[in-house]
Design a protein around this motif. Structure first.
Motif, PDB file in Angstrom:
ATOM      1  N   LEU A  12      82.093  31.298  32.393  1.00 37.80           N
ATOM      2  CA  LEU A  12      82.040  32.745  32.184  1.00 37.80           C
ATOM      3  C   LEU A  12      83.371  33.268  31.650  1.00 37.80           C
ATOM      4  CD1 LEU A  12      80.465  35.454  34.425  1.00 37.80           C
ATOM      5  CD2 LEU A  12      82.877  35.662  33.824  1.00 37.80           C
ATOM      6  N   ARG A  13      84.470  32.753  32.208  1.00 31.29           N
ATOM      7  CA  ARG A  13      85.799  33.192  31.759  1.00 31.29           C
ATOM      8  C   ARG A  13      85.980  32.928  30.264  1.00 31.29           C
ATOM      9  NH1 ARG A  13      91.350  31.024  31.569  1.00 31.29           N
ATOM     10  NH2 ARG A  13      90.521  28.930  31.854  1.00 31.29           N
ATOM     11  N   TRP A  14      85.588  31.721  29.846  1.00 32.55           N
ATOM     12  CA  TRP A  14      85.756  31.371  28.436  1.00 32.55           C
ATOM     13  C   TRP A  14      84.826  32.193  27.558  1.00 32.55           C
ATOM     14  CZ3 TRP A  14      88.635  27.268  25.974  1.00 32.55           C
ATOM     15  CH2 TRP A  14      89.566  26.668  26.842  1.00 32.55           C
ATOM     16  N   ALA A  15      83.579  32.330  28.007  1.00 32.19           N
ATOM     17  CA  ALA A  15      82.599  33.031  27.172  1.00 32.19           C
ATOM     18  C   ALA A  15      82.891  34.524  27.103  1.00 32.19           C
ATOM     19  CB  ALA A  15      81.193  32.786  27.728  1.00 32.19           C
ATOM     20  N   LEU A  16      83.229  35.117  28.240  1.00 34.45           N
ATOM     21  CA  LEU A  16      83.548  36.541  28.230  1.00 34.45           C
ATOM     22  C   LEU A  16      84.797  36.793  27.389  1.00 34.45           C
ATOM     23  CD1 LEU A  16      83.171  39.445  29.197  1.00 34.45           C
ATOM     24  CD2 LEU A  16      84.353  38.841  31.313  1.00 34.45           C
ATOM     25  N   GLY A  17      85.780  35.909  27.518  1.00 35.64           N
ATOM     26  CA  GLY A  17      86.992  36.041  26.711  1.00 35.64           C
ATOM     27  C   GLY A  17      86.681  35.967  25.224  1.00 35.64           C
ATOM     28  N   GLU A  18      85.832  35.017  24.859  1.00 36.15           N
ATOM     29  CA  GLU A  18      85.461  34.864  23.446  1.00 36.15           C
ATOM     30  C   GLU A  18      84.721  36.113  22.953  1.00 36.15           C
ATOM     31  OE1 GLU A  18      86.088  32.090  21.283  1.00 36.15           O
ATOM     32  OE2 GLU A  18      85.484  33.659  19.884  1.00 36.15           O
ATOM     33  N   ALA A  19      83.767  36.574  23.756  1.00 35.32           N
ATOM     34  CA  ALA A  19      82.977  37.745  23.343  1.00 35.32           C
ATOM     35  C   ALA A  19      83.862  38.979  23.218  1.00 35.32           C
ATOM     36  CB  ALA A  19      81.851  37.983  24.349  1.00 35.32           C
ATOM     37  N   CYS A  20      84.817  39.117  24.142  1.00 32.57           N
ATOM     38  CA  CYS A  20      85.702  40.281  24.088  1.00 32.57           C
ATOM     39  C   CYS A  20      86.687  40.185  22.926  1.00 32.57           C
ATOM     40  CB  CYS A  20      86.451  40.440  25.407  1.00 32.57           C
ATOM     41  SG  CYS A  20      85.404  41.022  26.750  1.00 32.57           S
ATOM     42  N   SER A  21      87.197  38.989  22.663  1.00 25.76           N
ATOM     43  CA  SER A  21      88.085  38.818  21.506  1.00 25.76           C
ATOM     44  C   SER A  21      87.370  39.240  20.231  1.00 25.76           C
ATOM     45  CB  SER A  21      88.520  37.355  21.362  1.00 25.76           C
ATOM     46  OG  SER A  21      89.573  37.053  22.244  1.00 25.76           O
ATOM     47  N   ARG A  22      86.122  38.803  20.131  1.00 30.19           N
ATOM     48  CA  ARG A  22      85.324  39.152  18.961  1.00 30.19           C
ATOM     49  C   ARG A  22      85.153  40.667  18.851  1.00 30.19           C
ATOM     50  NH1 ARG A  22      80.378  40.769  18.525  1.00 30.19           N
ATOM     51  NH2 ARG A  22      79.234  40.478  16.566  1.00 30.19           N
ATOM     52  N   ALA A  23      84.767  41.288  19.969  1.00 30.02           N
ATOM     53  CA  ALA A  23      84.492  42.728  19.948  1.00 30.02           C
ATOM     54  C   ALA A  23      85.761  43.531  19.667  1.00 30.02           C
ATOM     55  CB  ALA A  23      83.874  43.143  21.284  1.00 30.02           C
ATOM     56  N   VAL A  24      86.855  43.132  20.307  1.00 35.72           N
ATOM     57  CA  VAL A  24      88.114  43.855  20.113  1.00 35.72           C
ATOM     58  C   VAL A  24      88.590  43.719  18.662  1.00 35.72           C
ATOM     59  CG1 VAL A  24      90.575  43.764  20.693  1.00 35.72           C
ATOM     60  CG2 VAL A  24      88.867  43.852  22.508  1.00 35.72           C
ATOM     61  N   ALA A  25      88.454  42.530  18.105  1.00 37.35           N
ATOM     62  CA  ALA A  25      88.870  42.333  16.711  1.00 37.35           C
ATOM     63  C   ALA A  25      88.013  43.181  15.771  1.00 37.35           C
ATOM     64  CB  ALA A  25      88.781  40.856  16.336  1.00 37.35           C
ATOM     65  N   LEU A  26      86.716  43.251  16.050  1.00 39.83           N
ATOM     66  CA  LEU A  26      85.826  44.058  15.219  1.00 39.83           C
ATOM     67  C   LEU A  26      86.169  45.545  15.327  1.00 39.83           C
ATOM     68  CD1 LEU A  26      82.305  42.444  15.739  1.00 39.83           C
ATOM     69  CD2 LEU A  26      83.528  42.684  13.571  1.00 39.83           C
ATOM     70  N   HIS A  27      86.395  46.004  16.550  1.00 44.82           N
ATOM     71  CA  HIS A  27      86.731  47.418  16.735  1.00 44.82           C
ATOM     72  C   HIS A  27      88.069  47.753  16.099  1.00 44.82           C
ATOM     73  CE1 HIS A  27      83.865  49.232  19.860  1.00 44.82           C
ATOM     74  NE2 HIS A  27      83.277  48.185  19.317  1.00 44.82           N
ATOM     75  N   ALA A  28      89.040  46.844  16.253  1.00 42.11           N
ATOM     76  CA  ALA A  28      90.357  47.104  15.670  1.00 42.11           C
ATOM     77  C   ALA A  28      90.233  47.328  14.169  1.00 42.11           C
ATOM     78  CB  ALA A  28      91.294  45.943  15.969  1.00 42.11           C
ATOM     79  N   ALA A  29      89.284  46.620  13.550  1.00 44.81           N
ATOM     80  CA  ALA A  29      89.122  46.721  12.098  1.00 44.81           C
ATOM     81  C   ALA A  29      88.197  47.869  11.694  1.00 44.81           C
ATOM     82  CB  ALA A  29      88.583  45.399  11.538  1.00 44.81           C
ATOM     83  N   HIS A  30      87.214  48.170  12.530  1.00 44.37           N
ATOM     84  CA  HIS A  30      86.161  49.100  12.084  1.00 44.37           C
ATOM     85  C   HIS A  30      85.996  50.341  12.957  1.00 44.37           C
ATOM     86  CE1 HIS A  30      84.804  46.146   9.151  1.00 44.37           C
ATOM     87  NE2 HIS A  30      84.924  45.231  10.091  1.00 44.37           N
TER      88      HIS A  30
END
Lengths: 113, 160
Positions: B39-57
């Motif tokens: 869960l730690r790895w998956a949640l981290g991956e999902a959040c990294s993805r979401a944060v990177a997307l939001h930072a850009a868009h």
């Protein structure tokens, strides 16, 4: 735990020991380290990932970028990793076909193409 | 009602906060240790993805994370407002990482050197591919408003 980065020279190889968590926050530090090493003429890198506690796709991107940079100088970037969780991520993304992955620093330093 | 709801401003350092909260909630829910780590790895991956997307868009819009414990198990939802993106098929590194890994057999790699920004940002679809490989029970729903990544883990039956 934050990201820790140490480097040392072993023969013609530069060993980068990475510890802690490589994520969207800390990956830029790793990127800077790899860029600095390549800029200083270190083209044969061994990245020791045995103390890495987390790695996301941002970190994978930085490693791929590092590989690209050393190969521009006909260099190499080898990984040291025996952690199954991390190896799984390399397998999922197909990067086991891209990076030579070794079981120890000694093995990576001794390796030749 | 979710057990835990987080709204993260899309700043990279908050991704670690999300991982820590996720681990605490998962332990509280009784998830076995090896799945807590997953869960730690998956949640981290999902959040990294979401944060990177939001930072850009969508830099002013928070990323929403729900952790819910119910009869189905422990469910984690990471809800973003980034552009749609479904995972590429297969795990060809060239498909995932673009030109940066072209010629990975040592020949032809020069072709990949055209793109000097290959590691400045990872295709968010890479995250979904990683998540799909990490977690057995994953559901990705994309609409015009964004993407919801839903991850689910079964919980051991508790005796009262």
């Amino acid at each position: 735990m934050d990201l820790s980065l140490e480097d040392r020279t072993e023969g013609d190889r530069t060993v980068v020991v990475v510890g802690g968590e490589i994520d969207v926050y800390t990956a830029p530090k790793l990127r800077e380290k790899l860029i600095d090493l390549v800029s200083a003429g270190n083209y044969h890198l061994v990245v020791d990932m045995e103390a890495v506690e987390f790695l996301d796709s941002t970190g994978l991107g930085v490693l791929v970028g590092g590989l690209k940079r050393v190969r521009a100088h006909e260099g190499s970037l080898r990984l040291v990793c025996t952690q199954e969780r991390i190896l799984k991520i390399f397998r999922i993304t197909g990067l086991t076909k891209v990076f030579p992955i070794h079981a120890s620093v000694d093995e990576a330093v001794a390796a030749t193409d | 009602m979710p057990t835990v709801e987080l709204l993260l401003s899309p700043r990279p350092h908050h991704v670690r906060t999300a991982r820590l909260v996720g681990v605490a909630a998962a332990r509280r829910a009784g998830l076995p240790d090896e799945l807590v780590d997953e869960l730690r790895w998956a949640l981290g991956e999902a959040c990294s993805r979401a944060v990177a997307l939001h930072a850009a868009h969508a830099p002013d819009v928070p990323v929403r994370i729900l952790l819910r414990e119910d009869t189905a198990g422990l469910t984690v939802e990471v809800i973003d407002h980034g552009p749609q993106g479904l995972p590429p098929e297969g795990t060809d590194p060239e498909a995932l990482f673009g030109s940066a890994v072209q010629g990975s057999g040592h020949n032809g790699f020069q072709d990949g050197l055209q793109d000097d920004h290959a590691d400045e940002g990872v295709d968010p679809r890479v995250s979904l591919a990683v998540l799909g490989g990490l977690v057995d029970d994953i559901d990705v729903t994309s609409t015009e408003a964004g993407t919801t990544v839903r991850l689910r883990w079964p919980l051991p039956v508790r005796t009262p």
